[in-house]
Design an enzyme around this catalytic site. Structure first.
Site, PDB file in Angstrom:
ATOM      1  N   HIS A 326     -68.667  63.827  36.597  1.00 55.42           N
ATOM      2  CA  HIS A 326     -69.570  64.184  35.695  1.00 55.42           C
ATOM      3  C   HIS A 326     -70.221  65.565  36.011  1.00 55.42           C
ATOM      4  CE1 HIS A 326     -69.908  60.170  34.337  1.00 55.42           C
ATOM      5  NE2 HIS A 326     -70.451  60.621  33.008  1.00 55.42           N
ATOM      6  N   GLY A 327     -69.937  66.195  37.442  1.00 53.48           N
ATOM      7  CA  GLY A 327     -70.094  67.415  37.527  1.00 53.48           C
ATOM      8  C   GLY A 327     -69.868  67.486  39.153  1.00 53.48           C
TER       9      GLY A 327
END
Lengths: 480, 471
Positions: A326-327
């Site tokens: 997600h990051g």
């Protein structure tokens, strides 16, 4: 370009649909889709288009070689090609997404290197890389035949419906439809409904939820240390609505646009906020991602077939990776592992207990876990995470509620209810009920007809108004 | 049973065909309209600003993708019928809930620093405790002749808007609280910027020591003056009295401070119309009450409002209206009252483009758009304006350094000096490079008056502009 841009809605999409429907045969139609998809990608990232096309070329070539090796019975060779595909794909996402993160951590520990290079994240790399990985692995597993035509593979990878924000469509699900798809009235009609519902979810609901969250707890870069307890809670609730409505809206629009031209993508969300446990939640949230990790990481690692300890380890790896996907930041890893902990607790103890617990209690538990999860997701530094969680428990020394929060709640109370309803299958169920009765009841038929015919147009115009209204950003520019 | 099934199928197909047909009709009509370039507006009356222009192409902008972002912005900003769409979107948002006591917050409130209150407070030297002028009443009928007849430029055409304002600097407004038909600007104290501000004023005092007297007037906004403390309790707006006291306490003895807070608060309690409800500025009456305070500090008798001719322009809808589009405001607009100096109504203006021409001190804006009536005062914001009073020959001169709050204030200086120089420090540097000291020496100025509204002292870019002028 993103779907909620007016340029997309009123210039790109109509031109795409018009030319697509004018094209006679499937080959021409595919060319139209491909050209538009490349244009769509280049619109925001002209340089990284080369990366996308280059990676598609690499995967196309490797998959062909895997197929050839397997036809000739050369298992080692096939495996070698498959491994090289993994290296290429993970290498590209590693370099472009995680270099800064890795070097930043290295620097924090060892002081080397002196400067961390900042690499701009190529849009959609997380999504399209996973699509290509799944394609090569599926070819290797002989679940699907390699695509001989590079154009067709590039179309699958770059198709603007899903290229930059999912769902992560598996090649095997659309392989047949690339060359053989038929569009019926039903497809176009359901595609339109789906697309406009998604558009309105984004333009009317999600954007305003995001605005409310910013108002209440401050923006991501500037978390408000002064926010009252009520403001923190309300702000996190608004963010909880925002993230589902926003993300599922993109999937709705992708699925809807796919349907209009005959593609059937799998569902990506199944009303996650009505879940009754974290286990249930993750079967309903971002389904294409969790099934990816299940099929390409968890099960190949042995899943639950090698004893409990190994299963826990496998889960740990999956949730670490899910977070990191997600990051490139520790808060996302923390967020993934947070769910890992709840999933383990549920597997071991809670799910058994839950069988006797009342529905309301289970649901409340799930919602609380999710809301606190989003705190980890939204705040990028530990200091900010502590500020918000502390604030929610009244540890920041601020008032329980302030005048602005009271005002904001009253000014938006109906909106909050609407947003909550939009997170449930309530409207869909009523629609289905009506539809079942249109053959027997004229009243049901009339109601169904009016809603079905008028709603998409109303949602389109309403979304247009909100998008134009949001482009007007009064508080940024002002002349004294 | 078979019949029901047949009906169901027939009806479903009919609905689907109609749905697709209607949707594509509307969708393609909208698309066609949005691609018609001539339909696109280039100015928004509602917002009072020029809309985005189609971006110029460059290789760099193409490569980084910013060119495409700019096209997206242009496409959305100049969307055909944008004012109508915006009204629709505001209308929809009004349905999101209720506003008990009609209170709403618009925009994002910024966190405030804690204001240091443990200070050695500097008291103003002299204070006016009496009220010299009759309290104004709103809505008095004006029987004065039209202004602008005395020289000045040609009268503006109906619905005109001020020239040269489109390229005005962009500044952050923060948030607005609205209660019924009245708006109030939130104020957040930023210690570092407030300190920069006092540094600039102190530096001016230092440089002009023995050359001219320096006065500093920090103007509170309606949030504090018009809302009583109970109402403000629990709102996230910083206490302006404390903030102004903090600023004044850091000014050294080379600067004369003019404390406006208490006199404005008293005048408000007396029912005076000191601030607009639909705009963030003060009225000429707010400016006049401050002028009285300044005169007290200077030790001179303020010129009575009787020496001026009162002119009224009704139907003003200012910045708060423009930001919030509230019906309550639209239904009850403000009235702009302006005092026309009797000695002269002409000044020489250097415009932002560097050109120089004569203009009216008070312009008749009766026919102007409802959004621009504050431009009745000194032709809006310009780098430099010079007023020569034909009735005075004593060589007296002052310079007023201001942002737009000073516009309503400037006319009151006209009767007191032979020459009044009005500098808007935000635009001065675009045309001139003379620093304040050189300007004062060159024009033999005796009084230098800084007049800044408190919001300017939390805005780093404004204070930087001021610092540039002071040098």
């Amino acid at each position: 370009m993103v779907f909620s841009e007016l340029t997309f809605l009123y210039a790109f999409l109509p031109l795409n649909l018009l030319i697509y429907f004018l094209a006679k045969d499937i080959r021409t139609k595919n060319t139209v889709l491909l050209v538009f998809s490349l244009l769509f990608y280049a619109w925001g990232e002209p340089v990284y288009l080369l990366l996308l096309v280059g990676m598609a070329l690499v995967n196309w070539y490797i998959a062909l070689n895997i197929g050839r090796a397997q036809r000739r019975g050369r298992k080692t060779s096939a495996k070698r090609w498959m491994v090289s595909a993994c290296v290429a794909n993970l290498g590209s996402i590693g370099i472009f997404k995680y270099t800064g993160f890795l070097l930043g951590n290295l620097q924090a520990i060892t002081g080397f290197p002196e400067t961390v290079p900042s690499i701009m994240l190529p849009i959609g790399i997380s999504f399209y890389t996973f699509q290509m990985l799944s394609y090569v692995v599926d070819v290797y597993r002989q679940d699907v035949a390699p695509q001989r035509s590079f154009r067709n593979l590039l179309l699958y990878v770059s198709l603007f419906h899903q290229c930059i924000a999912g769902p992560i469509v598996r090649y095997s699900h659309v392989a047949e439809e690339i060359m053989h798809r038929k569009v019926m009235w039903k497809d176009v009609s359901e595609g339109i409904t789906r697309f406009t519902v998604g558009l309105a979810k984004k333009a009317v609901l999600a954007n305003h939820c995001s605005y409310l969250a910013d108002q209440l707890i401050g923006t991501v870069d500037n978390v408000s240390a002064n926010a009252s307890v009520a403001a923190m809670w309300l702000g996190m609730i608004a963010y909880t609505f925002h993230i589902y409505l926003d993300f599922s809206a993109y999937s709705d629009m992708a699925i809807g646009m796919g349907r209009m031209v005959g593609f059937h993508y799998l569902e990506n969300f199944n009303y996650p906020y009505i879940a009754q446990s974290v286990t249930d939640f993750w079967r309903r949230w971002h389904i294409s991602l969790s099934t990816f990790f299940r099929d390409y990481v968890y099960i190949p690692m042995g899943g639950n077939r090698r004893g409990f300890a190994r299963q826990i380890f496998n889960m740990f790896v999956v949730w670490f990776l899910t977070g990191l996907w997600h990051g490139a930041s520790w808060n996302f890893v923390l967020w993934g592992l947070y769910f890992f902990v709840f999933l383990v607790i549920e597997k071991k103890w809670l799910l058994g207990l839950f069988e006797k617990a009342p529905k309301v209690l289970r649901h409340l538990y799930l919602l609380l876990v999710v809301v606190f999860g989003w705190v980890l997701f939204r705040m990028e530094t530990f200091a900010d995470i502590l500020t918000v969680i502390g604030g929610m428990f009244g540890l920041n020394g601020n008032a329980f509620i302030d005048s602005e929060t009271q005002m904001l709640l009253m000014n938006n109370v109906l909106f909050f209810i609407l947003a909550a309803v939009a997170c449930t299958p309530f409207v869909k169920k009523i629609g289905a009920k009506l539809e079942r009765r249109i053959g027997v009841s004229n009243v049901a038929y009339t109601m169904y007809a009016v809603v079905q015919i008028v709603a998409p147009v109303v949602l389109l115009l309403l979304s247009t108004a909100m998008l134009v209204g949001d482009s007007y950003n009064p508080f940024i520019y002002f002349q004294f | 049973m078979a019949n029901v099934k047949k009906t169901t199928v027939r009806r479903t197909v009919r609905v689907r065909v109609l749905q697709v047909a209607l949707y594509f009709l509307v969708f393609f009509l909208m698309s066609t309209a949005s691609l018609m370039i001539p339909l696109r507006p280039n100015y928004s009356e509602m917002e009072g600003r020029a809309l985005e222009e189609f971006p110029a192409i460059s290789l760099k902008a193409l490569a980084t993708g910013s060119y495409f972002d700019d096209i997206n912005t242009w496409f959305a900003d100049t969307f055909p019928g944008r004012d109508m769409w915006m009204e629709l979107s505001e209308g929809v948002k009004d349905c999101y809930g209720f506003s008990p006591s009609s209170m709403e917050v618009h925009g994002e409130i910024e966190d405030s620093d804690v204001i240091p209150t443990d200070l050695t407070t500097r008291a103003q030297e002299t204070k006016v405790t009496f009220v010299t002028a009759p309290a104004p009443s709103v809505g008095t009928v004006s029987t004065t002749p039209p202004v602008g007849s005395e020289g000045g430029t040609s009268p503006p055409s109906p619905g005109a808007r001020p020239a040269g304002q489109d390229n005005a600097q962009a500044q952050s407004f923060g948030a607005i609280l609205t209660i019924g038909d009245s708006g109030f600007e939130y104020y957040n104290f930023v210690e570092s910027v407030a300190d920069d501000y006092t540094d600039v004023i102190n530096s001016a005092g230092e440089q002009l020591k023995g050359i001219a007297d320096v006065y500093d007037m920090v103007v509170p906004t309606s949030m504090d003056i018009c809302l009583d403390e109970e109402r403000r309790e629990g709102l996230n707006t910083a206490n302006q009295k404390d903030a102004i006291n903090y600023i004044y306490s850091n000014l050294n003895e080379n600067v004369h401070i003019v404390d406006l807070y208490d006199s404005l608060a008293t005048a408000h309690k007396n029912g005076e119309y000191l601030y607009f409800r639909t705009d963030h500025h003060w009225t000429a009456w707010g400016a006049y009450r401050s002028y009285e305070q300044m005169c007290a500090v200077m030790g001179r008798v303020p010129t009575s409002p009787d020496h001026y001719t009162l002119q009224e322009f009704s139907g003003y809808l200012g910045s708060f209206y423009r930001e919030t589009q509230l019906d309550a405001m639209r239904n009850n607009p403000d009235i702009v009252q302006a005092f026309v100096p009797n000695s002269t109504n002409t000044m020489e203006v250097t415009w932002t483009d560097g050109s120089v021409s004569d203009y009216s001190i008070i312009t008749d804006v009766t026919e102007w758009s409802e959004l621009y009536k504050y431009n009745a005062f000194i032709g809006g914001d310009n780098p430099l304006s010079v007023v020569e009073n034909p009735n005075k020959t004593d060589g007296s001169a002052c310079v007023l350094i201001k942002e737009s709050f000073g516009n309503a204030f400037a006319p009151f200086l006209v009767e007191d000096y032979q020459t009044v120089y009005i500098i808007d420090y935000r635009y001065y540097g675009n045309v001139f490079d003379t620093t304040l000291k050189d300007f004062v020496v060159e024009h033999d100025v005796e009084d230098v008056i800084f007049l800044n509204n408190v919001s300017a002292t939390r805005n780093g870019s404004l204070v930087a502009n001021m610092a540039e002028l002071v040098g």
